[in-house]
Design an enzyme around this catalytic site. Sequence first.
Site, PDB file in Angstrom:
ATOM      1  N   ASN A  64     -19.439  -0.618  34.367  1.00  0.00           N
ATOM      2  CA  ASN A  64     -19.601   0.827  34.360  1.00  0.00           C
ATOM      3  C   ASN A  64     -18.552   1.517  35.229  1.00  0.00           C
ATOM      4  O   ASN A  64     -17.794   2.381  34.775  1.00  0.00           O
ATOM      5  CB  ASN A  64     -21.025   1.130  34.847  1.00  0.00           C
ATOM      6  CG  ASN A  64     -21.404   2.585  34.734  1.00  0.00           C
ATOM      7  OD1 ASN A  64     -21.790   3.195  35.720  1.00  0.00           O
ATOM      8  ND2 ASN A  64     -21.327   3.150  33.546  1.00  0.00           N
ATOM      9  N   LYS A 257     -24.521   1.091  52.511  1.00  0.00           N
ATOM     10  CA  LYS A 257     -25.338   2.174  51.932  1.00  0.00           C
ATOM     11  C   LYS A 257     -26.272   1.667  50.849  1.00  0.00           C
ATOM     12  O   LYS A 257     -27.343   2.241  50.619  1.00  0.00           O
ATOM     13  CB  LYS A 257     -24.444   3.293  51.416  1.00  0.00           C
ATOM     14  CG  LYS A 257     -23.444   2.893  50.317  1.00  0.00           C
ATOM     15  CD  LYS A 257     -24.032   2.962  48.921  1.00  0.00           C
ATOM     16  CE  LYS A 257     -23.068   2.414  47.875  1.00  0.00           C
ATOM     17  NZ  LYS A 257     -22.631   3.398  46.921  1.00  0.00           N
ATOM     18  N   ARG A 321     -28.496   3.134  41.075  1.00  0.00           N
ATOM     19  CA  ARG A 321     -29.263   2.070  40.418  1.00  0.00           C
ATOM     20  C   ARG A 321     -30.066   1.257  41.423  1.00  0.00           C
ATOM     21  O   ARG A 321     -31.149   0.761  41.108  1.00  0.00           O
ATOM     22  CB  ARG A 321     -28.333   1.161  39.611  1.00  0.00           C
ATOM     23  CG  ARG A 321     -27.448   0.270  40.434  1.00  0.00           C
ATOM     24  CD  ARG A 321     -26.490  -0.565  39.613  1.00  0.00           C
ATOM     25  NE  ARG A 321     -25.438   0.229  39.009  1.00  0.00           N
ATOM     26  CZ  ARG A 321     -24.265  -0.264  38.626  1.00  0.00           C
ATOM     27  NH1 ARG A 321     -24.012  -1.555  38.768  1.00  0.00           N
ATOM     28  NH2 ARG A 321     -23.350   0.501  38.097  1.00  0.00           N
TER      29      ARG A 321
END
Length: 400
Positions: A64, A257, A321
């Site tokens: 992606n 993160k 996600r």
Amino acid sequence: MRFRSFFFSSSIFSLSHSRSPSLSSSRFSSLSAAMSPALEKSRQGNGGCNDDSKSKVTVVGSGNWGSVAAKLIASNALKLPSFHDEVRMWVFEEVLPNGEKLNDVINKTNENVKYLPGIKLGRNVVADPDLENAVKDANMLVFVTPHQFMDGICKKLDGKITGDVEAISLVKGMEVKKEGPCMISSLISKQLGINCCVLMGANIANEIAVEKFSEATVGYRGSREIADTWVQLFSTPYFMVTPVHDVEGVELCGTLKNVVAIAAGFVDGLEMGNNTKAAIMRIGLREMKALSKLLFPSVKDSTFFESCGVADVITTCLGGRNRRVAEAFAKSRGKRSFDELEAEMLQGQKLQGVSTAREVYEVLKHCGWLEMFPLFSTVHQICTGRLQPEAIVQYRENKL
């Protein structure tokens, strides 16, 4: 926060490209036939540099984010006279349900139908399933794959990279070795013998793909010149890139993160509310900064206020996600595994937060720092089933 226009871009631990001159005439003809008149005009307008002197870019990865990176680079390669028009993209060979190979479909439709459907990458993007061939003759390498594959990729490329080559890593994660953690940029630099910058930021790939405004941070060491080249190659009116002289700080922000996002997903899955989520994000950012400075004392405080820092934490905890899959995990009260949820929800994409949480936990345990980082420690223990998702708020914050 600093804004730099595209048009004005100019420790305790050691921690695919352009058309080659020898490209076969049949492949050249195929590519040329597919090119639009605008592309041909652009090539004519770039006559100031001969092909041999132009930089050739290969994107190593085609998921992606890798596909979006190829789209950004391809649009700029056509406009910048110092870059070769063609951008190669290494595509891991896989067969689609209809029996066609993904790389063949990308080259035929100009679209990554599996990982970025509905988005045209640019007619000058050429997918190549052969890793060595994809990087052949390239002098600008963009690495953007799941971090768990990077060691194997570097080993395959060892001895195959020659000449004056620059790299940039968009990979989020780290390798944990006997001697301690090794950042992906360091892995690339050491195994391939090349300089490696990093690009991180508040970047949800699908939003950039449809050209919604976003920012990113390029971390570099040494000369600012190569950082400016990467800024130029990635920047568009909708994607603003800022260089920062702090590779380790930028890269650790992009890595850590995802662990915070897993924690935020647990909070959402348990419907604990926005106040709790904000608290988790604050504690997570604090632990990110503290761990980064323990590993690399040279990390700058200001880096955490760039796109790679607080902005990326916010974006990832709201829409990434990792947050989404962690939410589903918490809703199941841990009865469904992350592997099962990843396969069901991400359709071939990889979850980074769970593996990064494990790697961070290993570092903390090795160094005797577990009590100093209760959020990071708790996230890993929830992921492995040692604790229930509710434990995400059942600890006292350590005042580092």
